[in-house]
Design an enzyme around this catalytic site. Structure first.
Site, PDB file in Angstrom:
ATOM      1  CE  LYS A 108      -3.791   2.089   2.964  1.00 18.14           C
ATOM      2  NZ  LYS A 108      -2.975   3.186   3.641  1.00 18.14           N
ATOM      3  CE1 TYR A 148       0.763 -23.398   4.975  1.00 19.65           C
ATOM      4  CE2 TYR A 148      -0.863 -24.966   4.075  1.00 19.65           C
ATOM      5  CZ  TYR A 148       0.523 -23.971   3.878  1.00 19.65           C
ATOM      6  OH  TYR A 148       0.601 -24.016   2.579  1.00 19.65           O
TER       7      TYR A 148
END
Length: 323
Positions: A108, A148
């Site tokens: 960003k 995970y």
């Protein structure tokens, strides 16, 4: 597609896939920065790149912010095999979630296009077959694999929220079983397990009755799809399944590995682990349409090249001291 020389960050750049990706991007003429904390990545994977003036390696953990100037980011940082991601499950979740936040924040700030290496594990033990990108999955959120599975699902959430909230140019790929040279020999994944057991003459351990299936994609095919996707202009956030739709049972894989290694190993059955999916095969319709891509390397060819790598590793004593 338009390709010009860029500065590209690869997190997990010393890992199995990351190191090959760094090579591929360098071959295209880009500057490449590898970031890795070397938990599962290995220095030997990128040692040959260090003399390249367009390559830089940084030891860094993505759970901490990173400040660089880059044009593109491939976020591959996360242990990807059960042996490694279950070793420290809290850290695994933090790597997926905090790592995504930090890399998205970087993207960003510098207005970089960013790719998230997600996983077929977001589908869990799927109730539909094959898996399409619009399937929401069947995941146990409190099981031993959740660090995970859910970590990657949360990372996808963050990527799409940054896309919606900040118009960040994201790319999300869901990677199905991928194999090839530089896999960690002790990562507990089925391909590396079977090859190492066969080369040592140990029994080939199959969990359950061996009828569960997987689809195996050779690394060259996967990386070609990822790079094509990142070079694709326009608003195409994904997710996109990347994998090989060819489906093999564990028995078929074991027998092929025994044949290709010339091993005398026997097949030995053991109980099935918790939450281990019974079937896994990607629907790659979207990848074919958007990327004009489909895998080209047959399983036997890919296994032959992978076996050659592991055989050399064993013969040169590079298995125990893998750093």
């Amino acid at each position: 597609m338009t390709i010009s020389s860029q500065r590209i960050l690869v997190t997990g750049g010393a890992g199995f896939l990351g190191s090959h990706l760094c090579e591929k991007l360098l071959a295209q003429g880009h500057e490449v920065i590898s970031v890795d904390n070397y938990f599962t990545g290995r220095k030997r994977n990128i040692y040959h790149l260090l003399q390249n003036p367009r390559f830089e390696a940084i030891r860094h953990d993505v759970t901490f912010p990173l400040y660089l100037e880059v044009d593109k980011i491939y976020n591959l940082a996360c242990p990807a095999s059960p042996v490694h991601y279950q070793f420290d499950p809290v850290q695994t979740t933090k790597t997926s979630v905090h790592g995504a936040i930090n890399m998205l924040g970087l993207a960003k700030r510098v207005k970089a296009r960013i790719l998230q290496a997600s996983t077929s594990e977001v589908y869990g033990d799927p109730a539909v077959h094959p898996q399409t990108e619009d399937y929401w999955g069947n995941v146990n959120p409190i099981g031993p694999r959740a660090c995970y599975d859910e970590g990657k699902r949360c990372a996808e959430t963050l990527f799409f929220d940054y896309y919606r909230q900040f118009s960040l140019p994201i790319r999300v790929v869901r990677i199905f079983n991928t194999y090839g040279p530089r896999m960690h020999p002790n990562d507990g994944r089925v391909v590396s397990n079977f090859i190492m057991q066969a080369l040592r003459g140990d029994p080939i351990t199959i969990y359950g009755d061996g009828s569960q299936t997987r689809s195996f994609c050779f690394m060259d095919d996967l990386l070609e799809a990822m790079v094509r996707y990142m070079d694709l202009d326009g608003d195409v956030p994904g997710p996109i399944n990347i994998g090989n739709p060819g489906e093999f049972t564990m028995i078929e894989l074991a027998e092929m590995v025994i044949r290709l290694t010339g091993s005398s190993s026997r097949i030995e059955q053991r109980p099935l682990p918790a939450d281990d999916p019974k079937q896994r095969r990607p629907d790659i319709t979207k990848a074919k349409s958007l990327l004009s891509w489909e895998p080209k390397v047959p399983l036997e060819e890919g296994l032959t090249r992978t076996i050659a790598y592991f055989r050399e590793l064993v013969e040169n004593g590079g298995v125990e001291g893998v750093r």
